[in-house]
Design an enzyme around this catalytic site. Structure first.
Site, PDB file in Angstrom:
ATOM      1  N   ASP A 151      14.172 -10.458  10.248  1.00 47.42           N
ATOM      2  CA  ASP A 151      14.862 -10.180   8.984  1.00 47.42           C
ATOM      3  C   ASP A 151      15.410 -11.504   8.471  1.00 47.42           C
ATOM      4  O   ASP A 151      15.728 -12.390   9.255  1.00 47.42           O
ATOM      5  CB  ASP A 151      16.019  -9.185   9.177  1.00 47.42           C
ATOM      6  CG  ASP A 151      16.337  -8.405   7.901  1.00 47.42           C
ATOM      7  OD1 ASP A 151      16.107  -7.172   7.878  1.00 47.42           O
ATOM      8  OD2 ASP A 151      16.811  -9.030   6.916  1.00 47.42           O
TER       9      ASP A 151
ATOM     10  N   VAL B  47       9.906 -13.466   5.110  1.00 43.03           N
ATOM     11  CA  VAL B  47       8.468 -13.170   5.169  1.00 43.03           C
ATOM     12  C   VAL B  47       7.674 -13.845   4.047  1.00 43.03           C
ATOM     13  O   VAL B  47       6.448 -13.909   4.109  1.00 43.03           O
ATOM     14  CB  VAL B  47       8.174 -11.646   5.162  1.00 43.03           C
ATOM     15  CG1 VAL B  47       8.749 -10.970   6.393  1.00 43.03           C
ATOM     16  CG2 VAL B  47       8.678 -10.983   3.878  1.00 43.03           C
TER      17      VAL B  47
ATOM     18  N   TYR C 172       7.816  -3.695  -8.971  1.00 42.51           N
ATOM     19  CA  TYR C 172       7.778  -3.071  -7.634  1.00 42.51           C
ATOM     20  C   TYR C 172       6.517  -2.216  -7.498  1.00 42.51           C
ATOM     21  O   TYR C 172       5.813  -2.288  -6.491  1.00 42.51           O
ATOM     22  CB  TYR C 172       9.053  -2.244  -7.466  1.00 42.51           C
ATOM     23  CG  TYR C 172       9.225  -1.566  -6.129  1.00 42.51           C
ATOM     24  CD1 TYR C 172       9.833  -2.225  -5.065  1.00 42.51           C
ATOM     25  CD2 TYR C 172       8.811  -0.248  -5.929  1.00 42.51           C
ATOM     26  CE1 TYR C 172      10.014  -1.585  -3.837  1.00 42.51           C
ATOM     27  CE2 TYR C 172       8.987   0.390  -4.715  1.00 42.51           C
ATOM     28  CZ  TYR C 172       9.594  -0.278  -3.678  1.00 42.51           C
ATOM     29  OH  TYR C 172       9.775   0.342  -2.463  1.00 42.51           O
TER      30      TYR C 172
HETATM   31  N1  NAD Z   1      14.034   3.610   0.730  1.00 39.74           N
HETATM   32  C1  NAD Z   1      13.058   4.192   0.055  1.00 39.74           C
HETATM   33  O1  NAD Z   1      13.242   5.203  -0.634  1.00 39.74           O
HETATM   34  C2  NAD Z   1      11.657   3.646   0.129  1.00 39.74           C
HETATM   35  C3  NAD Z   1      10.636   4.396  -0.480  1.00 39.74           C
HETATM   36  C4  NAD Z   1       9.337   3.923  -0.413  1.00 39.74           C
HETATM   37  C5  NAD Z   1       9.068   2.730   0.224  1.00 39.74           C
HETATM   38  N2  NAD Z   1      10.089   2.016   0.793  1.00 39.74           N
HETATM   39  C6  NAD Z   1       9.738   0.773   1.441  1.00 39.74           C
HETATM   40  O2  NAD Z   1      10.199   0.819   2.779  1.00 39.74           O
HETATM   41  C7  NAD Z   1      10.540  -0.500   3.204  1.00 39.74           C
HETATM   42  C8  NAD Z   1      11.956  -0.536   3.752  1.00 39.74           C
HETATM   43  O3  NAD Z   1      12.841  -0.096   2.739  1.00 39.74           O
HETATM   44  P1  NAD Z   1      14.367   0.267   3.041  1.00 39.74           P
HETATM   45  O4  NAD Z   1      14.710   1.318   2.081  1.00 39.74           O
HETATM   46  O5  NAD Z   1      14.564   0.472   4.486  1.00 39.74           O
HETATM   47  O6  NAD Z   1      15.056  -1.072   2.539  1.00 39.74           O
HETATM   48  P2  NAD Z   1      16.431  -1.795   2.970  1.00 39.74           P
HETATM   49  O7  NAD Z   1      16.839  -2.549   1.770  1.00 39.74           O
HETATM   50  O8  NAD Z   1      17.352  -0.833   3.604  1.00 39.74           O
HETATM   51  O9  NAD Z   1      15.907  -2.803   4.084  1.00 39.74           O
HETATM   52  C9  NAD Z   1      15.031  -3.847   3.778  1.00 39.74           C
HETATM   53  C10 NAD Z   1      15.229  -4.937   4.814  1.00 39.74           C
HETATM   54  O10 NAD Z   1      14.316  -5.989   4.503  1.00 39.74           O
HETATM   55  C11 NAD Z   1      14.997  -7.227   4.619  1.00 39.74           C
HETATM   56  N3  NAD Z   1      14.323  -8.209   3.774  1.00 39.74           N
HETATM   57  C12 NAD Z   1      14.273  -8.244   2.428  1.00 39.74           C
HETATM   58  N4  NAD Z   1      13.594  -9.329   2.030  1.00 39.74           N
HETATM   59  C13 NAD Z   1      13.202  -9.981   3.144  1.00 39.74           C
HETATM   60  C14 NAD Z   1      12.456 -11.162   3.383  1.00 39.74           C
HETATM   61  N5  NAD Z   1      11.989 -11.928   2.370  1.00 39.74           N
HETATM   62  N6  NAD Z   1      12.208 -11.530   4.659  1.00 39.74           N
HETATM   63  C15 NAD Z   1      12.681 -10.788   5.684  1.00 39.74           C
HETATM   64  N7  NAD Z   1      13.420  -9.681   5.523  1.00 39.74           N
HETATM   65  C16 NAD Z   1      13.661  -9.273   4.258  1.00 39.74           C
HETATM   66  C17 NAD Z   1      16.416  -6.918   4.158  1.00 39.74           C
HETATM   67  O11 NAD Z   1      17.332  -7.906   4.613  1.00 39.74           O
HETATM   68  C18 NAD Z   1      16.631  -5.554   4.774  1.00 39.74           C
HETATM   69  O12 NAD Z   1      17.137  -5.664   6.093  1.00 39.74           O
HETATM   70  C19 NAD Z   1      10.306  -1.396   2.010  1.00 39.74           C
HETATM   71  O13 NAD Z   1       9.006  -1.930   2.072  1.00 39.74           O
HETATM   72  C20 NAD Z   1      10.417  -0.440   0.846  1.00 39.74           C
HETATM   73  O14 NAD Z   1       9.747  -0.918  -0.294  1.00 39.74           O
HETATM   74  C21 NAD Z   1      11.371   2.450   0.758  1.00 39.74           C
END
Ligand code: NAD
Length: 257
Positions: free
Chosen positions: A38, A65, A156
């Site tokens: 992260d 990343v 997005y």
């Molecule tokens: N929450 C939802 O409803 C949802 C729905 C569909 C898809 N997603 C996808 O699921 C995944 C996780 O989402 P989430 O809701 O758990 O998000 P979140 O914001 O709770 O967690 C995302 C994590 O990614 C880390 N992060 C962000 N940019 C980064 C980078 N450049 N390098 C390393 N770490 C990085 C953040 O610090 C955080 O810990 C994402 O790909 C999101 O697009 C989420």
């Protein structure tokens, strides 16, 4: 005895929060050694410490990343510390609200550099390590917004559509080398990313209930429910599944009226 990932080594990006955290914790309970990556050092290291405290094996790496040098270092660390790489979960992403004409070039580039280029970079540098380990499984966290639109999340949606296409191309390219590549398309999941979305509305509770009502199951997912889908795709239970998009959306996108 939970051992569906016994002796496997898994990298989970974005492991500090939400779905990534739940996935890292579940994979560790199933016997995997975890590299929790992260860019947030505080939350990422908390995930690794929590896994340790529960008796699992995990290390944290501060990795952005979207940065090739950092991603290469993450793979090198994994091979140095654990000696192999079996599973990569490309989960890290950011969300920035905006209709297309209101989206700045900066925000477009930021979304794409993390959400799409990040998947490209982690996959690119993981593949040689996976081949050296005899094959593996890559799980990309896409979204239903990769195949249906949200007018307020234009950049997005575009990046997540790219993740779905990249999943297929990579699966076809590396299936012969024993690497499976799949993606998960969640609907709304109760994580900080979605809570932030609700909280920006003047009536967050009303919006929440309105959105729950659109789901056949009348609620949104928990991070654990998405982690279970990732476990299926990461484990040998899905040995003949590759290039697929697994929709985990409580029926949302099947609804027309
Ligand atoms: N929450 C939802 O409803 C949802 C729905 C569909 C898809 N997603 C996808 O699921 C995944 C996780 O989402 P989430 O809701 O758990 O998000 P979140 O914001 O709770 O967690 C995302 C994590 O990614 C880390 N992060 C962000 N940019 C980064 C980078 N450049 N390098 C390393 N770490 C990085 C953040 O610090 C955080 O810990 C994402 O790909 C999101 O697009 C989420």
């Amino acid at each position: 005895m939970p051992d569906r990932l016994k002796d496997k080594v898994a990298i989970v990006t974005g492991a500090g929060s939400g779905i990534g955290k739940a996935t890292a914790e579940l994979f560790a309970r199933e016997g995997a050694s975890i590299v929790a990556a992260d860019w947030n050092g505080q939350t990422g290291s908390q995930t690794a410490q929590g896994i340790h405290a529960a008796g699992g094996r995990a290390l944290f790496t501060a990795t952005d990343v979207s940065n090739a040098a950092a991603v290469r270092a993450m793979i090198e660390l994994t091979m140095r510390e654990f000696g192999r790489l079996d599973v990569l979960v490309n989960n890290a992403a950011v969300q920035i609200l905006g209709k297309l004409a209101d989206t700045s070039e900066h925000d477009w580039d930021r979304i794409h550099s993390v959400n799409l280029k990040g998947v490209f970079l982690c996959t690119k540098y993981a593949i040689p390590a996976m081949i050296a380990s005899g094959g593996g499984s890559i799980v990309n966290m896409a979204s239903i917004l990769g195949f249906v639109g949200d007018p307020d999340l234009a950049a997005y949606c575009a990046a997540k559509g790219g993740v779905i296409a990249l999943t297929k191309a990579t699966a076809l390219g590396y299936g012969p080398a024993g690497i499976r590549v799949n993606c998960i398309c969640p609907g709304d999941v109760d994580t900080p990313m979605v809570r932030e979305y609700f909280d920006k509305d003047p009536h967050p509770d009303r919006l929440r209930q309105e959105i729950y009502g659109k789901y056949a199951l009348r609620r949104i997912a928990t991070p654990r429910e998405i982690a279970e889908a990732a476990l299926y795709l990461a484990s040998d239970a899905s040995a003949f599944v590759t290039a697929t998009s697994l929709v985990v959306d409580g029926g949302l996108t099947s609804k027309c009226y």
